[in-house]
Design a protein around this motif. Structure first.
Motif, mmCIF file in Angstrom:
data_model
loop_
_atom_site.group_PDB
_atom_site.id
_atom_site.type_symbol
_atom_site.label_atom_id
_atom_site.label_comp_id
_atom_site.label_asym_id
_atom_site.label_seq_id
_atom_site.Cartn_x
_atom_site.Cartn_y
_atom_site.Cartn_z
ATOM 1 N N VAL A 166 0.842 -1.203 0.000
ATOM 2 C CA VAL A 166 0.000 0.000 0.000
ATOM 3 C C VAL A 166 0.875 1.250 0.000
ATOM 4 O O VAL A 166 0.679 2.166 -0.806
ATOM 5 C CB VAL A 166 -0.963 0.014 1.209
ATOM 6 C CG1 VAL A 166 -1.607 1.381 1.392
ATOM 7 C CG2 VAL A 166 -2.026 -1.070 1.071
ATOM 8 N N PHE A 167 1.845 1.302 0.894
ATOM 9 C CA PHE A 167 2.686 2.495 1.004
ATOM 10 C C PHE A 167 3.480 2.732 -0.279
ATOM 11 O O PHE A 167 3.681 3.870 -0.701
ATOM 12 C CB PHE A 167 3.635 2.382 2.205
ATOM 13 C CG PHE A 167 2.927 2.187 3.527
ATOM 14 C CD1 PHE A 167 1.680 2.737 3.787
ATOM 15 C CD2 PHE A 167 3.523 1.437 4.535
ATOM 16 C CE1 PHE A 167 1.039 2.554 4.997
ATOM 17 C CE2 PHE A 167 2.904 1.251 5.754
ATOM 18 C CZ PHE A 167 1.656 1.811 5.991
ATOM 19 N N THR A 168 3.927 1.652 -0.906
ATOM 20 C CA THR A 168 4.649 1.771 -2.171
ATOM 21 C C THR A 168 3.720 2.284 -3.265
ATOM 22 O O THR A 168 4.075 3.206 -4.015
ATOM 23 C CB THR A 168 5.265 0.419 -2.578
ATOM 24 O OG1 THR A 168 6.179 0.017 -1.546
ATOM 25 C CG2 THR A 168 6.005 0.510 -3.892
ATOM 26 N N ALA A 169 2.532 1.701 -3.356
ATOM 27 C CA ALA A 169 1.567 2.123 -4.373
ATOM 28 C C ALA A 169 1.168 3.583 -4.196
ATOM 29 O O ALA A 169 0.911 4.289 -5.172
ATOM 30 C CB ALA A 169 0.331 1.222 -4.327
ATOM 31 N N GLU A 170 1.144 4.042 -2.953
ATOM 32 C CA GLU A 170 0.803 5.442 -2.669
ATOM 33 C C GLU A 170 1.966 6.391 -2.977
ATOM 34 O O GLU A 170 1.792 7.600 -2.953
ATOM 35 C CB GLU A 170 0.371 5.600 -1.208
ATOM 36 C CG GLU A 170 -0.950 4.927 -0.885
ATOM 37 C CD GLU A 170 -2.119 5.551 -1.628
ATOM 38 O OE1 GLU A 170 -2.213 6.799 -1.676
ATOM 39 O OE2 GLU A 170 -2.942 4.792 -2.175
ATOM 40 N N GLY A 171 3.139 5.834 -3.240
ATOM 41 C CA GLY A 171 4.296 6.660 -3.574
ATOM 42 C C GLY A 171 4.929 7.358 -2.382
ATOM 43 O O GLY A 171 5.572 8.392 -2.530
ATOM 44 N N PHE A 172 4.775 6.772 -1.200
ATOM 45 C CA PHE A 172 5.331 7.384 0.005
ATOM 46 C C PHE A 172 6.852 7.294 0.004
ATOM 47 O O PHE A 172 7.439 6.427 -0.641
ATOM 48 C CB PHE A 172 4.777 6.720 1.259
ATOM 49 C CG PHE A 172 3.294 6.948 1.470
ATOM 50 C CD1 PHE A 172 2.591 7.897 0.734
ATOM 51 C CD2 PHE A 172 2.610 6.221 2.403
ATOM 52 C CE1 PHE A 172 1.244 8.109 0.923
ATOM 53 C CE2 PHE A 172 1.253 6.420 2.620
ATOM 54 C CZ PHE A 172 0.565 7.364 1.879
ATOM 55 N N LEU A 173 7.488 8.178 0.760
ATOM 56 C CA LEU A 173 8.955 8.209 0.854
ATOM 57 C C LEU A 173 9.526 6.932 1.443
ATOM 58 O O LEU A 173 10.606 6.489 1.069
ATOM 59 C CB LEU A 173 9.412 9.376 1.730
ATOM 60 C CG LEU A 173 9.316 10.766 1.138
ATOM 61 C CD1 LEU A 173 9.711 11.798 2.193
ATOM 62 C CD2 LEU A 173 10.195 10.883 -0.083
ATOM 63 N N GLY A 174 8.827 6.364 2.387
ATOM 64 C CA GLY A 174 9.299 5.158 3.057
ATOM 65 C C GLY A 174 8.369 4.792 4.190
ATOM 66 O O GLY A 174 7.397 5.488 4.465
ATOM 67 N N ALA A 175 8.685 3.675 4.837
ATOM 68 C CA ALA A 175 7.880 3.196 5.951
ATOM 69 C C ALA A 175 8.776 2.408 6.890
ATOM 70 O O ALA A 175 9.623 1.645 6.447
ATOM 71 C CB ALA A 175 6.734 2.317 5.452
ATOM 72 N N SER A 176 8.573 2.611 8.172
ATOM 73 C CA SER A 176 9.404 1.957 9.180
ATOM 74 C C SER A 176 8.557 1.052 10.071
ATOM 75 O O SER A 176 7.694 1.538 10.808
ATOM 76 C CB SER A 176 10.088 3.029 10.041
ATOM 77 O OG SER A 176 10.879 2.436 11.023
#
Length: 130
Positions: A60-70
């Motif tokens: 989901v976070f990748t598809a949303e184009g977010f900077l990253g996720a921890s």
């Protein structure tokens, strides 16, 4: 509040939706500032399916184009795994990617090792592909 002073929108995100569209809808309002978004924390406690949940969230976070996720968190030394004492296995409630095996699980100061959980492997596989 003057949001122009900030470079990114940082979120702790611990929601559950049955499908990705639910996450997209819930996260959409955070785009209103026109800033890049980074998930500062996400995760879940240890349960059957936790690894799949973490992988889905990373998708989901990748598809949303977010900077990253921890993912929260690598280990939880205060929640040791007790393989032979299931009712007192504190690791079940831990959000960690690895379980802590204490030399003496009743002594919070005793030395420990850590072992990867399925959640660790799921995050690792995702990172290798992306």
């Amino acid at each position: 509040m003057d949001w122009s002073l900030f470079d990114i929108v940082g979120l702790d995100y611990y929601s559950y939706h049955a499908n990705r569209a639910g996450h997209t809808k819930e996260l959409a309002p955070f785009r209103r500032w026109g800033k890049p978004i980074m998930i500062l924390e996400f995760g879940c406690c240890t349960f059957t399916g936790a690894a799949d949940h973490l992988a889905t969230m990373l998708d989901v976070f990748t598809a949303e184009g977010f900077l990253g996720a921890s993912p929260y968190t690598f280990i939880s030394p205060d929640a040791p795994h007790r393989p032979h004492d299931h009712p007192h296995d504190e690791d079940i409630a831990a959000f960690s990617l690895c379980k802590v095996i204490r030399k003496n699980s009743d002594d919070p100061a005793s030395p420990y090792d850590w072992q990867p959980k399925e959640s660790f492997r799921a995050v690792s596989r995702f990172c290798l592909v992306h």
